[in-house]
Design a protein around this motif. Structure first.
Motif, PDB file in Angstrom:
ATOM      1  N   LYS A   1      -1.823   6.178   5.739  1.00 31.31           N
ATOM      2  CA  LYS A   1      -2.107   5.385   4.549  1.00 31.31           C
ATOM      3  C   LYS A   1      -2.796   6.293   3.543  1.00 31.31           C
ATOM      4  CE  LYS A   1      -4.203   1.653   5.489  1.00 31.31           C
ATOM      5  NZ  LYS A   1      -5.109   0.529   5.700  1.00 31.31           N
ATOM      6  N   GLU A   2      -2.348   6.273   2.284  1.00 34.46           N
ATOM      7  CA  GLU A   2      -2.899   7.153   1.271  1.00 34.46           C
ATOM      8  C   GLU A   2      -4.393   6.869   1.103  1.00 34.46           C
ATOM      9  OE1 GLU A   2      -0.854   8.837  -2.543  1.00 34.46           O
ATOM     10  OE2 GLU A   2      -1.865   6.954  -3.028  1.00 34.46           O
ATOM     11  N   GLY A   3      -5.167   7.946   1.051  1.00 38.54           N
ATOM     12  CA  GLY A   3      -6.601   7.825   0.898  1.00 38.54           C
ATOM     13  C   GLY A   3      -7.358   7.928   2.203  1.00 38.54           C
TER      14      GLY A   3
ATOM     15  N   TRP B   1       9.380  14.852   3.845  1.00 39.38           N
ATOM     16  CA  TRP B   1       8.142  14.198   3.406  1.00 39.38           C
ATOM     17  C   TRP B   1       8.479  13.100   2.416  1.00 39.38           C
ATOM     18  CZ3 TRP B   1       5.973  13.620  -1.441  1.00 39.38           C
ATOM     19  CH2 TRP B   1       4.663  13.151  -1.465  1.00 39.38           C
TER      20      TRP B   1
ATOM     21  N   LEU C   1       6.622   9.727   0.037  1.00 39.12           N
ATOM     22  CA  LEU C   1       5.531   8.876  -0.402  1.00 39.12           C
ATOM     23  C   LEU C   1       6.160   7.525  -0.695  1.00 39.12           C
ATOM     24  CD1 LEU C   1       2.562   8.504  -1.291  1.00 39.12           C
ATOM     25  CD2 LEU C   1       3.278   9.186  -3.579  1.00 39.12           C
TER      26      LEU C   1
ATOM     27  N   GLU D   1       5.653   3.120  -1.188  1.00 41.95           N
ATOM     28  CA  GLU D   1       4.822   1.948  -1.411  1.00 41.95           C
ATOM     29  C   GLU D   1       5.480   0.844  -0.593  1.00 41.95           C
ATOM     30  OE1 GLU D   1       2.395   0.190  -5.112  1.00 41.95           O
ATOM     31  OE2 GLU D   1       4.538   0.464  -5.440  1.00 41.95           O
TER      32      GLU D   1
ATOM     33  N   LYS E   1       0.837  -1.187   0.000  1.00 40.94           N
ATOM     34  CA  LYS E   1       0.000   0.000   0.000  1.00 40.94           C
ATOM     35  C   LYS E   1       0.878   1.246   0.000  1.00 40.94           C
ATOM     36  CE  LYS E   1      -3.595  -2.426   2.438  1.00 40.94           C
ATOM     37  NZ  LYS E   1      -4.261  -2.642   3.687  1.00 40.94           N
ATOM     38  N   LYS E   2       0.262   2.372  -0.386  1.00 42.22           N
ATOM     39  CA  LYS E   2       0.991   3.644  -0.388  1.00 42.22           C
ATOM     40  C   LYS E   2       0.765   4.363   0.935  1.00 42.22           C
ATOM     41  CE  LYS E   2       0.985   4.418  -5.336  1.00 42.22           C
ATOM     42  NZ  LYS E   2       0.569   5.302  -6.420  1.00 42.22           N
ATOM     43  N   TYR E   3       1.835   4.953   1.428  1.00 39.88           N
ATOM     44  CA  TYR E   3       1.799   5.696   2.676  1.00 39.88           C
ATOM     45  C   TYR E   3       2.488   7.042   2.483  1.00 39.88           C
ATOM     46  CZ  TYR E   3       0.801   1.184   4.887  1.00 39.88           C
ATOM     47  OH  TYR E   3       0.237  -0.012   5.235  1.00 39.88           O
ATOM     48  N   GLU E   4       1.948   8.061   3.133  1.00 41.24           N
ATOM     49  CA  GLU E   4       2.628   9.357   3.214  1.00 41.24           C
ATOM     50  C   GLU E   4       3.267   9.436   4.585  1.00 41.24           C
ATOM     51  OE1 GLU E   4       0.950  13.088   1.776  1.00 41.24           O
ATOM     52  OE2 GLU E   4      -0.773  11.901   1.112  1.00 41.24           O
TER      53      GLU E   4
END
Length: 95
Positions: free
Chosen positions: A92-94, A62, A64, A66, A2-5
């Motif tokens: 978690k992105e979103g 910062w 981003l 995966e 999953k994508k995370y910021e």
């Protein structure tokens, strides 16, 4: 995966080579777990919204990424015990 910021703030009174070493050490965690850093921005020294541990400024980073849950777990574990980081957040992105 999953994508995370991720955003973290490093103490401002450190030497620039120490800051770079900390950023590299934290970023390498993702590579060690087969995850990738999609974007990376060093925003530099900025004023904090409020004083944290007697600091009024901080060095903002910062990213981003995966990543797998194992990589995020390890990142959280390591960053919590890193004394040079005064704040961090992983989202978690979103969300």
């Amino acid at each position: 995966m999953k994508k995370y910021e991720i955003m973290y703030i490093i103490k401002p009174d450190l030497e620039s080579d120490v800051i770079k070493a900390q950023i590299e050490r934290l970023t390498n965690i993702f590579g060690n777990y087969g995850s990738t850093v999609l974007e990376h921005k060093e925003m530099g020294l900025k004023d904090l919204a409020y004083e944290i541990e007697h600091y009024k400024k901080g060095y903002y980073v910062w990213q981003l990424v995966e990543a797998s849950t194992d990589a995020i777990f390890e990142f959280n574990r390591v960053i919590r015990i890193t004394e040079d980081v005064i704040r961090f957040i992983v989202v978690k992105e979103g969300e």
